[in-house]
Design an enzyme around this catalytic site. Structure first.
Site, PDB file in Angstrom:
ATOM      1  N   VAL A  63       2.647   3.410  -3.306  1.00 27.23           N
ATOM      2  CA  VAL A  63       2.003   4.430  -4.148  1.00 27.23           C
ATOM      3  C   VAL A  63       1.154   5.331  -3.255  1.00 27.23           C
ATOM      4  O   VAL A  63       0.303   4.851  -2.508  1.00 27.23           O
ATOM      5  CB  VAL A  63       1.098   3.791  -5.220  1.00 27.23           C
ATOM      6  CG1 VAL A  63       0.403   4.857  -6.059  1.00 27.23           C
ATOM      7  CG2 VAL A  63       1.894   2.843  -6.118  1.00 27.23           C
ATOM      8  N   GLU A 122       0.828  -1.217   0.000  1.00 22.01           N
ATOM      9  CA  GLU A 122       0.000   0.000   0.000  1.00 22.01           C
ATOM     10  C   GLU A 122       0.857   1.258   0.000  1.00 22.01           C
ATOM     11  O   GLU A 122       0.565   2.232  -0.706  1.00 22.01           O
ATOM     12  CB  GLU A 122      -0.912   0.003   1.248  1.00 22.01           C
ATOM     13  CG  GLU A 122      -1.774   1.236   1.438  1.00 22.01           C
ATOM     14  CD  GLU A 122      -2.857   1.373   0.373  1.00 22.01           C
ATOM     15  OE1 GLU A 122      -3.732   0.511   0.303  1.00 22.01           O
ATOM     16  OE2 GLU A 122      -2.808   2.343  -0.402  1.00 22.01           O
ATOM     17  N   LYS A 130       5.534   4.399  -9.692  1.00 21.70           N
ATOM     18  CA  LYS A 130       4.177   4.272  -9.137  1.00 21.70           C
ATOM     19  C   LYS A 130       3.161   3.937 -10.223  1.00 21.70           C
ATOM     20  O   LYS A 130       2.275   3.105 -10.028  1.00 21.70           O
ATOM     21  CB  LYS A 130       3.818   5.569  -8.411  1.00 21.70           C
ATOM     22  CG  LYS A 130       4.713   5.806  -7.186  1.00 21.70           C
ATOM     23  CD  LYS A 130       4.624   7.227  -6.646  1.00 21.70           C
ATOM     24  CE  LYS A 130       5.541   7.425  -5.459  1.00 21.70           C
ATOM     25  NZ  LYS A 130       5.669   8.846  -5.065  1.00 21.70           N
ATOM     26  N   GLY A 159       1.943   7.088  -0.610  1.00 20.89           N
ATOM     27  CA  GLY A 159       2.264   7.172   0.830  1.00 20.89           C
ATOM     28  C   GLY A 159       1.134   6.674   1.695  1.00 20.89           C
ATOM     29  O   GLY A 159       0.729   5.514   1.614  1.00 20.89           O
ATOM     30  N   GLU A 176      14.819  17.062  -2.766  1.00 25.27           N
ATOM     31  CA  GLU A 176      16.170  16.672  -2.396  1.00 25.27           C
ATOM     32  C   GLU A 176      17.193  17.568  -3.070  1.00 25.27           C
ATOM     33  O   GLU A 176      16.875  18.295  -4.010  1.00 25.27           O
ATOM     34  CB  GLU A 176      16.396  15.207  -2.780  1.00 25.27           C
ATOM     35  CG  GLU A 176      15.468  14.296  -1.978  1.00 25.27           C
ATOM     36  CD  GLU A 176      15.692  12.819  -2.283  1.00 25.27           C
ATOM     37  OE1 GLU A 176      16.853  12.426  -2.456  1.00 25.27           O
ATOM     38  OE2 GLU A 176      14.695  12.084  -2.326  1.00 25.27           O
TER      39      GLU A 176
END
Lengths: 321, 321
Positions: free
Chosen positions: B132, B129, B205, B134, B190
């Site tokens: 994809v 779960e 995803k 979060g 990032e």
């Protein structure tokens, strides 16, 4: 491949929708899950009604016992609606070890203890995804995907009629009566709209959510409820001037060990995801202490969306048994 | 009460978040599900890192075999990230009959066949779960609540970095570089943002969604992908002039037996529910042939939201075994 025989109680709009969706997607469900689902008995008086799909007459019965005592039927879908005989039938099926799937918010909200006790007694599964938010995956999301969270807040737009009326008042400057009339013409409101516009329909759904999200039983009649009948063009304009829209919100809040709930028209900031839920759409917004904000959005009513939830429950149960 | 012992592979940010959420909500989970979940072994070199929570040193190991061969551990959470050794470890656990839960989108997308074959061989459950969206309940919604539907279309905002940048460009008139810098300062991007802004993160995803929604394997490298680096202030203004916002959308569409997919910046009408998905939030919008439009919205990243999904999977698996 696993053959699963299903009894259906009631073939009104939702029952017919469920039959049609199963007919339409039977092959897809078989291919993706290995389940060969078949509705083998239907409890319904109106055998000859034109439902737009051929249904073999021999699957109809007027005797509930035919379904209750059919050893081949492992899952019963209850779509009679109302409190009785729906609750008693669900109870009897569950106690006999048959798994039950329902969309019946009134019966689930009012008779939660009776139904869950029967499921425990019979070692049966009871599922009711369709009872809140129609086709929106929300009930099982709370009990499974979000089950690692302490849920701290629930806010729901859980009635399509009132959301349609409020949307039309907000976007087209209509007065309440005018927007209600349009909703009735488009089939989004019933001739007697009381249960919707006074918030009673939402109270059933919030009662169910209180049980699931907070483990707290609140009878729908005990939820402080204000409908939308007193909302005026001026209220809408005032909300607008503050960057808000008015939505009929079902609220549940946890404060430590205390839980409160109420239903009322609420100013929602236009930046809040619930503000974008328009017309007949519904949504459930939750806060969990791990997941933070989550929202599930979709069609809260209608034969096909409701059938999606009903059959999703049937598939889940059929996989487990 | 059922005691369930868990092995954890990797204790970086998500692993630490999962440990913290389990610590925080252990009593709640026990009370609501009857499951007494305990992480008994952790594969991690950095034993002494300050994680803001006391962790008994004796649960750390530097040897994967300690977890693989521990007969008391029935569920393994894989949070190492990357392709290897994550994939091989998951494979070995699954083949040995241990159930595996992961958040590792790269490994699941690239090595789908290997992992699902290992699960089948070992008769084990595999859940992902968190890979994809979060914390958003979407993967299991597709495989359970929506499983009665033929899904015809998927549109996802599945990357928080790019959605944050596009939101800032749209709402504050910032240029791409300026918005990226702000995202980096706030921790939403990032230092090397390539994987996010070029769409590679989203490709992983979408690959997973293609398998689930359409039963079609598409390797992430084979998905036509355009990122957001070329989007200018002028593009945003042009979208605005047409009543739209620009979102980086992962698309999957079924046309009869044919399925297509691609990732690209897309004009989204402001009335579409995806238009209201702002900043670091993610959402998955689906069309099913029964449910019609559905959207799930929430935080697509972060230690606690991701832990919510990881532990939701753990609870589901622990109930079944």
């Amino acid at each position: 491949m696993k053959k699963v025989k299903i009894g259906l109680l009631g073939m009104g709009n939702i029952g017919t929708g469920s039959y049609k969706v199963l007919h339409m997607n039977h092959g897809h469900i078989l291919e993706t899950t290995g389940l060969d689902l078949e509705i083998t008995k239907v409890l319904e008086v109106l055998v000859d009604r034109d439902r737009g799909i051929p249904i073999p007459k021999e699957i109809f019965t007027q005797d509930f016992e035919d379904i209750l005592n059919d050893p081949e039927i492992s899952i019963v879908i209850e779509l009679l609606g109302g409190y009785e005989p729906a609750t008693t039938y669900m109870e009897q099926c569950l106690e006999k070890g048959k798994h039950v799937v329902t969309a019946n918010k009134a019966a689930v909200a009012a008779n939660w203890e009776r139904i869950t006790a029967a499921a425990e007694k019979g070692g049966s599964l009871f599922r009711f995804e369709a009872s809140v938010g129609g086709g929106i995956p929300c009930i099982n999301a709370i009990t499974t995907q979000l089950s690692a969270n302490v849920i701290t807040e629930v806010m729901g737009i859980l009635n399509g009629t009132t959301n349609y009326i409020l949307t039309k008042m907000g976007e087209e400057g209509k007065e309440y009566g005018e927007a209600l009339k349009e909703a009735q013409e488009k089939g989004f409101a019933e001739a007697d709209p009381t249960a919707d516009v006074e918030g009673h329909d939402v109270a059933n759904k919030l009662s169910i959510l209180m049980s699931l999200c907070f483990g707290k039983r609140v009878h729908p009649d005990d939820i402080p409820t204000t409908g939308i009948t007193d909302i005026t063009k001026e209220d809408i304009a005032d909300a607008e001037s503050q960057g808000c829209v008015i939505k009929l919100i079902a609220n549940g809040v946890r404060n430590g060990d205390e839980v409160t709930c109420f239903i009322q028209p609420t100013y929602i900031n236009k930046n809040h995801p619930l503000a974008g839920v328009k017309n007949e759409f519904n949504a459930l917004f939750l806060k969990g202490n791990a997941v933070d904000d989550v929202m599930m959005y979709g069609k809260g009513a209608g034969p096909f969306p409701t059938a999606s939830a009903v059959l999703g429950d049937v598939i889940e149960v059929a996989k487990l048994v």
